[in-house]
Design a protein around this motif. Structure first.
Motif, PDB file in Angstrom:
ATOM      1  N   VAL A  64       0.828  -1.209   0.000  1.00 62.47           N
ATOM      2  CA  VAL A  64       0.000   0.000   0.000  1.00 62.47           C
ATOM      3  C   VAL A  64       0.863   1.260   0.000  1.00 62.47           C
ATOM      4  O   VAL A  64       0.607   2.212  -0.752  1.00 62.47           O
ATOM      5  CB  VAL A  64      -0.953  -0.005   1.217  1.00 62.47           C
ATOM      6  CG1 VAL A  64      -1.679   1.340   1.331  1.00 62.47           C
ATOM      7  CG2 VAL A  64      -1.957  -1.143   1.099  1.00 62.47           C
ATOM      8  N   ILE A  65       1.916   1.286   0.844  1.00 60.35           N
ATOM      9  CA  ILE A  65       2.706   2.501   1.014  1.00 60.35           C
ATOM     10  C   ILE A  65       3.672   2.735  -0.151  1.00 60.35           C
ATOM     11  O   ILE A  65       3.754   3.845  -0.695  1.00 60.35           O
ATOM     12  CB  ILE A  65       3.497   2.452   2.337  1.00 60.35           C
ATOM     13  CG1 ILE A  65       2.524   2.434   3.528  1.00 60.35           C
ATOM     14  CG2 ILE A  65       4.450   3.648   2.456  1.00 60.35           C
ATOM     15  CD1 ILE A  65       3.217   2.319   4.875  1.00 60.35           C
ATOM     16  N   ILE A  66       4.407   1.707  -0.550  1.00 61.61           N
ATOM     17  CA  ILE A  66       5.426   1.869  -1.593  1.00 61.61           C
ATOM     18  C   ILE A  66       4.881   1.560  -2.979  1.00 61.61           C
ATOM     19  O   ILE A  66       5.098   2.325  -3.928  1.00 61.61           O
ATOM     20  CB  ILE A  66       6.648   0.982  -1.282  1.00 61.61           C
ATOM     21  CG1 ILE A  66       7.339   1.460  -0.005  1.00 61.61           C
ATOM     22  CG2 ILE A  66       7.638   1.005  -2.457  1.00 61.61           C
ATOM     23  CD1 ILE A  66       8.572   0.646   0.384  1.00 61.61           C
ATOM     24  N   TRP A  67       4.159   0.445  -3.114  1.00 59.65           N
ATOM     25  CA  TRP A  67       3.756  -0.016  -4.448  1.00 59.65           C
ATOM     26  C   TRP A  67       2.383   0.469  -4.883  1.00 59.65           C
ATOM     27  O   TRP A  67       1.903   0.109  -5.952  1.00 59.65           O
ATOM     28  CB  TRP A  67       3.809  -1.545  -4.506  1.00 59.65           C
ATOM     29  CG  TRP A  67       5.193  -2.063  -4.339  1.00 59.65           C
ATOM     30  CD1 TRP A  67       5.726  -2.690  -3.255  1.00 59.65           C
ATOM     31  CD2 TRP A  67       6.244  -1.976  -5.296  1.00 59.65           C
ATOM     32  NE1 TRP A  67       7.048  -2.998  -3.467  1.00 59.65           N
ATOM     33  CE2 TRP A  67       7.392  -2.568  -4.724  1.00 59.65           C
ATOM     34  CE3 TRP A  67       6.338  -1.451  -6.597  1.00 59.65           C
ATOM     35  CZ2 TRP A  67       8.610  -2.651  -5.395  1.00 59.65           C
ATOM     36  CZ3 TRP A  67       7.551  -1.530  -7.247  1.00 59.65           C
ATOM     37  CH2 TRP A  67       8.668  -2.131  -6.651  1.00 59.65           C
ATOM     38  N   GLU A  68       1.732   1.267  -4.034  1.00 60.61           N
ATOM     39  CA  GLU A  68       0.442   1.885  -4.381  1.00 60.61           C
ATOM     40  C   GLU A  68      -0.607   0.841  -4.774  1.00 60.61           C
ATOM     41  O   GLU A  68      -1.359   1.021  -5.743  1.00 60.61           O
ATOM     42  CB  GLU A  68       0.631   2.917  -5.500  1.00 60.61           C
ATOM     43  CG  GLU A  68       1.555   4.058  -5.111  1.00 60.61           C
ATOM     44  CD  GLU A  68       1.665   5.122  -6.184  1.00 60.61           C
ATOM     45  OE1 GLU A  68       1.255   4.858  -7.338  1.00 60.61           O
ATOM     46  OE2 GLU A  68       2.178   6.220  -5.889  1.00 60.61           O
ATOM     47  N   ASP A  69      -0.662  -0.216  -3.990  1.00 66.63           N
ATOM     48  CA  ASP A  69      -1.681  -1.242  -4.236  1.00 66.63           C
ATOM     49  C   ASP A  69      -3.090  -0.713  -4.049  1.00 66.63           C
ATOM     50  O   ASP A  69      -4.058  -1.301  -4.557  1.00 66.63           O
ATOM     51  CB  ASP A  69      -1.464  -2.435  -3.299  1.00 66.63           C
ATOM     52  CG  ASP A  69      -0.277  -3.294  -3.706  1.00 66.63           C
ATOM     53  OD1 ASP A  69       0.260  -3.073  -4.811  1.00 66.63           O
ATOM     54  OD2 ASP A  69       0.119  -4.192  -2.924  1.00 66.63           O
TER      55      ASP A  69
END
Length: 363
Positions: free
Chosen positions: A252-257
């Motif tokens: 969620v934070i890095i890969w923008e899931d």
């Protein structure tokens, strides 16, 4: 994404599962000789070297499969659940059914199935494939940089403690140290593996290669320590759930899931399901009265007797059950000198046994 590279969720699932299976095998080849040594059977030096080499080899192959190649075909938050579902299922099969080194009761078996089902549901409500991502842009956000740095520092600190002084700590602290070391190293390992295909510049690429090698070495060494420092039936479920949750947060934070999650309600519920499955798998459940340190008082209050006469403490002769077989064989007979007839003694003993069984059913 690298030119002409096509992502594939089925390929991602398969490679992740292979890595999980090989991890259980690598732990088993070390755990079996250790168990024999504890039983008094000497293990030749050459056999110890062979088992250690087998452990490292299986870890390398599994790492290439699940930690390097699998993230190329799908999101990191999907790789981790598949990997650890395979780990849990084969942990049950190898350590429980085949080798018999760990005991898995019906609740723990059901817990394995709960986590496996939660993993299947994750593929329905969780993130899908994202094309056109750029690692420089993704890590350009301050929150992504902060999270990445947090993972890196946590990995380094826990590794130093694990290498220098883990043996002096109690079981729960050893579990915590290993959980931090393994979860952070695994999460960083998956993240940089996927980043290799997202057009990093030369400095970032070299940095990620270093992190990849170091985190892989830490993860492998932690498995070697884990095989003899903690109980597998207790640690493996906690480890699996911790890594799955940490990778979901990283996604969620890095890969923008968050851009491609099908259902947020379903996504959160799946992770609650995974956490509950983990509790079922623990040999000493943390959310129930089975915790010997926290649950005893609650259990005694639940089963208080109502009496019509007399003042004798009905619980005075009931030994605390700590999960050890020898405690079940202790004969409680403190008040034998107060009994005046064989018939009275028989009734008293029967009453004690009956209440022991009532209390034992709550464990």
């Amino acid at each position: 994404m690298a030119p002409h590279f096509t992502q594939s969720l089925p390929m991602c699932y398969g490679l992740s599962a292979i890595g999980g299976i090989l991890e259980v095998g690598s732990i088993a080849v070390l755990a079996v000789p250790d168990a024999r040594e504890k039983e008094g059977t000497p293990i030749p030096t050459w056999l110890s070297m062979v088992t250690l080499a087998s452990n490292v080899s299986m870890q390398l192959i599994g790492s290439l499969s699940s930690n390097l190649i699998a993230p190329w075909f799908g999101p990191v938050s999907v790789v981790a659940p598949i990997y650890f579902s395979a780990t849990l299922v084969f942990n049950l099969i190898i350590f429980g059914f085949i080798l018999g080194l760990e005991f898995f009761d019906r609740i723990m078996i059901v817990g394995t199935y709960v986590i496996a089902i939660g993993t299947v549901l994750l593929q329905v409500v969780g993130p899908g494939i994202q094309n056109g991502q750029d690692i420089g842009e993704l890590l350009g956000h301050s929150y992504a940089q902060s999270w990445f740095l947090f993972l890196l520092v946590s990995m380094v600190v826990s590794t130093i403690i694990m290498v220098t002084s883990i043996k002096k700590y109690g079981e729960y602290k050893r579990i915590a140290i290993l959980l931090i070391a393994r979860s952070t190293s695994y999460t960083l390992n998956l993240t940089v593996s996927r980043a290799f295909l997202l057009n990093p510049d030369h400095f970032v690429l070299i940095s990620f290669i270093v992190i990849k090698v170091v985190s892989g070495a830490i993860y492998t060494y932690a498995i070697v320590v884990q095989s003899t420092a903690v109980k597998q039936a207790k640690f493996i479920p906690l480890n699996a759930t911790t890594i799955i949750l940490l990778n979901a947060i990283t996604g969620v934070i890095i890969w923008e899931d968050w851009r491609v999650i099908s259902s947020w309600v379903g996504y959160v519920c799946v992770f609650l399901l995974l956490a509950l499955g983990c509790d079922l798998l623990l040999s000493a459940n943390l959310l129930t009265n089975d915790n010997a340190e926290l649950g005893r008082a609650k259990l005694m209050r639940r089963f208080q007797l109502e009496r019509s006469s007399g003042s004798r403490n009905l619980y005075s002769d009931i030994a605390d059950y700590e999960g050890e077989v020898e405690n079940q064989n202790i004969a409680v007979n403190k008040d034998a000198d107060l009994l005046t007839s064989a018939d009275t003694q028989r009734k008293e003993t029967t009453r004690r046994i009956a209440w022991k069984e009532v209390l034992a059913t709550g464990k």
